[in-house]
Design an enzyme around this catalytic site. Structure first.
Site, PDB file in Angstrom:
ATOM      1  N   ASP A  27      -0.638   2.264  -5.353  1.00  0.00           N
ATOM      2  CA  ASP A  27      -0.683   0.827  -5.608  1.00  0.00           C
ATOM      3  C   ASP A  27      -1.975   0.443  -6.329  1.00  0.00           C
ATOM      4  OD1 ASP A  27      -1.877   1.584  -2.970  1.00  0.00           O
ATOM      5  OD2 ASP A  27      -2.502  -0.517  -2.956  1.00  0.00           O
TER       6      ASP A  27
ATOM      7  N   ASN B  17      -9.279   3.554  -1.797  1.00  0.00           N
ATOM      8  CA  ASN B  17      -9.794   4.589  -0.896  1.00  0.00           C
ATOM      9  C   ASN B  17      -8.986   5.885  -0.910  1.00  0.00           C
ATOM     10  OD1 ASN B  17     -12.047   3.115  -0.073  1.00  0.00           O
ATOM     11  ND2 ASN B  17     -10.882   2.064   1.514  1.00  0.00           N
TER      12      ASN B  17
ATOM     13  N   HIS C 109       0.825  -1.218   0.000  1.00  0.00           N
ATOM     14  CA  HIS C 109       0.000   0.000   0.000  1.00  0.00           C
ATOM     15  C   HIS C 109       0.858   1.267   0.000  1.00  0.00           C
ATOM     16  CE1 HIS C 109      -4.166   0.909  -0.116  1.00  0.00           C
ATOM     17  NE2 HIS C 109      -4.361   1.219   1.144  1.00  0.00           N
TER      18      HIS C 109
ATOM     19  N   ASN D 238      -6.749   6.616   3.484  1.00  0.00           N
ATOM     20  CA  ASN D 238      -8.160   6.892   3.221  1.00  0.00           C
ATOM     21  C   ASN D 238      -8.534   8.362   3.328  1.00  0.00           C
ATOM     22  OD1 ASN D 238      -8.125   4.134   3.084  1.00  0.00           O
ATOM     23  ND2 ASN D 238      -9.504   3.798   4.794  1.00  0.00           N
TER      24      ASN D 238
END
Length: 187
Positions: free
Chosen positions: A91, A112, A19, A66
């Site tokens: 990613d 997100n 991530h 997020n």
């Protein structure tokens, strides 16, 4: 001024996870350009670099993935940067590990961090470098997978993807993003 945004999560436990590939690319650019990200504003770590092509800002939002838009929008407003002058690196589960896909617009695709950016920027039209991290193995939760580190076998592929992402950013400083897409999407 161009704004290069790497998406990721702050904290050692997230360093070099799938991530955080966006953070890894921005860190690689900072190292290459001798520009440590040692300034803070709007909950983001950044550096401003004077390059032959013009001024470039490297940014790592520290809001957690997020909420990335909560950092990026105020930075853009404060430094008077328009959507056409940003590149977001993140990613992508739908691409094979190490593959790049450059786009000028599109939906969040379930990501997100991109969802937050679209919400705060009010548009889906901004330049992106998506770095493939592949799908999780059967039975593994997506959240656990994206927060995991790359395997030893994947590391050389990921290092190459980071280098290519840096090359794409550098080319985008002097060329139209569409031209950069044509070079890197075919590779």
């Amino acid at each position: 001024m161009k704004l290069i945004i790497g998406l990721g999560n702050p904290g050692k436990q997230y360093a070099h996870t799938r991530h955080n590939i966006g953070f890894d690319v921005v860190d690689a650019l900072a190292d290459k350009w001798g520009a440590p990200l040692n300034q803070m504003k709007f909950n983001g770590m950044y550096a401003t670099v004077h390059r032959p092509e013009g001024k470039v800002m490297l940014l790592k939002p520290l809001t957690y993935m997020n909420l990335s838009g909560e950092c990026v929008r105020p930075m853009m407003d404060y430094f008077d940067i328009v959507e056409e002058d940003i590149i977001v690196i993140y990613d992508d589960l739908d691409l094979e590990t190490g593959k790049l896909r450059l786009r000028q617009k599109g939906s969040a695709g379930g990501h997100n961090g991109i969802k937050s950016l679209i919400q705060h920027l009010g548009t889906q039209e901004f330049n992106r470098i998506r770095v493939g991290v592949s799908r999780p193995p059967a039975g593994m939760k997506v959240a656990d997978y994206v927060l995991s580190k790359f395997s030893k076998d994947e590391e050389p592929v990921v290092e190459d993807a980071i280098k290519k992402s840096c090359d794409a950013v550098e080319l985008a400083l002097s060329k139209k993003f569409l031209d950069v897409m044509n070079v890197f999407n075919g590779a």
